[in-house]
Design an enzyme around this catalytic site. Structure first.
Site, short mmCIF file in Angstrom:
data_model
loop_
_atom_site.label_atom_id
_atom_site.label_comp_id
_atom_site.label_asym_id
_atom_site.label_seq_id
_atom_site.Cartn_x
_atom_site.Cartn_y
_atom_site.Cartn_z
N CYS A 30 47.44 47.98 31.44
CA CYS A 30 47.01 49.29 30.92
C CYS A 30 48.08 49.80 29.96
O CYS A 30 49.20 50.08 30.38
CB CYS A 30 46.81 50.31 32.04
N CYS A 41 49.49 53.33 31.06
CA CYS A 41 50.46 53.31 32.17
C CYS A 41 51.65 52.44 31.83
O CYS A 41 52.65 52.48 32.54
CB CYS A 41 49.89 52.68 33.45
N LYS A 83 43.42 64.89 37.76
CA LYS A 83 44.84 65.00 37.46
C LYS A 83 45.01 65.53 36.03
O LYS A 83 44.36 65.04 35.11
CB LYS A 83 45.49 63.63 37.57
N CYS A 103 41.14 51.23 33.72
CA CYS A 103 42.30 51.70 34.48
C CYS A 103 41.85 52.78 35.46
O CYS A 103 41.17 53.72 35.05
CB CYS A 103 43.34 52.28 33.51
#
Ligand code: ME8
Length: 513
Positions: free
Chosen positions: A125, A128, A309, A143
């Site tokens: 990813c 990340c 998030k 992801c």
């Protein structure tokens, strides 16, 4: 005693948001609290500037990675004082001193026999900057965190022999049960270790935006190994607190002593998104380099908006600068640590922020301060009688500062704040129970009035010293008004105070509507 606390170093692919402010505020509360104990504190934050997340973002904007890094690093640096953070240093992974330490330490890891050449094949990813195992891939090869399409990578890289540290890591976890907190995160990290560790790429061949591998200049170090080492490298060139100040990377004193003596870190604060890197890769890397391990990694939860998030790449961010401009940084600090139980996920919203501001900061604390001080000024011309505070509150305050310190030692920031807030509420009840405005009408009860007023002054002093790490600006103002500016923890004992004369006080948390 020394105390070394860190935040993650933040990616400079976009501007700071509330999630970053959250970790920095939490670390600042710990740093300020340990300074109150009289300890030597080193508080580190900074920016993570290499690797794909930054190179890709720069590419999309048509600028060089260094230019994007310079621009956004400055915004993170500027955020710290805005949120009241008293970091002792701000590290950038493009600092030449940091890059040199990365090369030295990782060369040592290789010399110690933990590095070999291999081929990585699997999912990756780019957001990340993380290699994903098959069981970590969401449907459609996406992801699980960023929901972006993963790329399939095949690359000849140097590998770090992480699997060789399986047993030493299991031993670390069994001997140091507080290595990771809270317990649920300890269990998560341990079960990841026990599920069997795979070796990880230490270098990248395809990337150029990174720290060059000294023994093979075709490669740069994988950004996570570069980034993690910031916690170690910073101490080799950051001036020790009080030993000089940092301004635009230039040290103002002649030869400041570096902060070396602070190793190992007492607390690394992170959120759960980067748990594996800090609780598995990082201790293994340090073992491989013969460096003493940190004492503890504390993993907090996510601030959520609309149940997701908050993240730059998802675009659902709340701008901390705007909140602070309207309500001040103390209000933001308080809200985040009070409303979201530290260690767990929690939703944040403008509505709940305003509610906490009105009912707790403006009413519970601000109003307690205003009315107590106004009464001392009105009835006693600002002079506080020197006797003992009311025995009625003795039990409520006994052992309070020890209890707060104990909770903060376990990084239970919300629970410690709850303890203190319970006393703020107790003082409010005391005002209602004693009704000093009635006592003031009866000259025969002058002694009772003196006792109530000095009890309020002393109670306010003690809660303000304990609240200081959370609400630094307003507690400093209040303690100055009380003529008791000492914020040391040793002084936070009910009945040992020195309030003699108070001055009038402007509202600490004005109503904003
Ligand atoms: O991961 N809720 O950088 P990053 C709570 N450079 N905390 C949050 C958050 C949220 N919604 N969003 C971000 C990186 N954070 C790497 C770290 S360290 C050697 C390298 C906070 O910019 C939280 O601390 O993505 C999280 O771990 C960190 O920002 C991730 O910042």
């Amino acid at each position: 005693m020394s105390f070394y606390v860190t935040t993650p170093i933040y990616y400079v692919n976009a501007a700071p948001h509330l999630g970053h402010a959250y970790t920095t505020i939490a670390a600042d509360v710990l740093a300020r609290h340990h300074r109150q104990r009289g300890e030597d504190v080193f508080f580190l934050t900074g920016t993570d500037e290499h690797g794909e997340p930054v190179a890709d973002a720069a590419h999309a904007l048509g600028v060089e990675p260094q230019e994007l890094a310079d621009r956004n690093s400055e915004r993170f640096r500027a955020l710290a004082p805005k949120i009241g953070a008293t970091n002792d240093f701000f590290i950038r992974t493009t600092d030449p001193q940091h890059m040199q330490v990365v090369q030295e330490v990782l060369t040592r890891v290789r010399d110690n026999g933990h590095v070999y050449m291999g081929t990585y094949e699997g999912w990756y990813c780019p957001k990340c900057a993380d290699f994903k195992a098959e069981n970590e891939v969401d449907e459609g090869e996406r992801c699980p965190i960023h929901h972006v399409q993963l790329t399939r990578e095949r690359e000849d890289n140097y590998f770090f022999a992480l699997s060789a540290f399986q047993e030493p890591l299991e031993r670390l976890y069994s001997e140091h049960e507080d290595f990771v907190g809270p317990k649920s995160r300890y269990n998560e990290a341990l079960s990841f270790i026990k599920s069997g560790l795979r070796d990880v790429p230490l270098t990248r061949h395809k990337l150029t935006w990174g720290v060059q591998v000294p023994w093979d200049p075709e490669h740069v170090f994988y950004v996570w190994f570069d980034a993690l080492l910031n916690y170690y490298s910073a101490l080799s060139y950051a001036p020790a607190p009080g030993g000089g100040s940092q301004s635009d990377g230039v040290t103002l004193t002649d030869t400041p002593a570096p902060a070396r003596g602070f190793w190992p870190p007492d607390v690394h604060l992170i959120a759960k998104d980067i748990l594996r890197f800090h609780t598995v890769y990082w201790p293994a890397l340090l073992m491989a380099a013969d460096i003493e391990l940190p004492r503890r990694v504390f993993v907090h939860g996510y601030l959520l908006m609309d149940g997701e998030k908050m993240s730059k790449s998802l675009g659902n961010v709340l701008d901390p600068f705007e909140v602070i401009d309207r309500f001040g940084s103390d209000a933001l600090r308080f809200y985040l640590l009070r409303d979201v139980s530290f260690g767990q996920d929690g939703s944040v919203s403008t509505a709940s922020f305003e509610q906490r501001y009105e009912s707790e900061l403006a009413n519970d604390y601000g109003n307690l301060a205003s009315r107590s001080i106004a009464m001392i000024v009105r009835y006693r011309d600002g002079v506080v009688d020197g006797g003992n505070p009311d025995g009625l509150l003795h039990d409520d305050f006994a052992g309070l500062s020890e209890r707060v310190a104990e909770l903060l030692d376990r990084v239970e920031l919300t629970n410690a704040l709850d303890e203190i807030w319970g006393r703020v509420r107790r003082l409010n009840r005391y005002v209602e129970e004693q009704a000093p405005w009635k006592l003031a009408k009866d000259p025969a009860r002058a002694d009772d009035l003196d006792r109530v007023l000095r009890t309020l002054a002393e109670g306010l002093r003690v809660v303000s010293v304990l609240l200081h790490p959370y609400l630094p600006d307003s507690t400093e103002r209040l303690l100055a008004t009380l003529g008791a500016p000492d914020i040391s923890l040793a002084g936070a004992v009910f009945g040992e105070g020195s309030v003699q004369k108070v001055r009038a006080l402007e509202p600490l948390f004005p109503k904003t509507a």
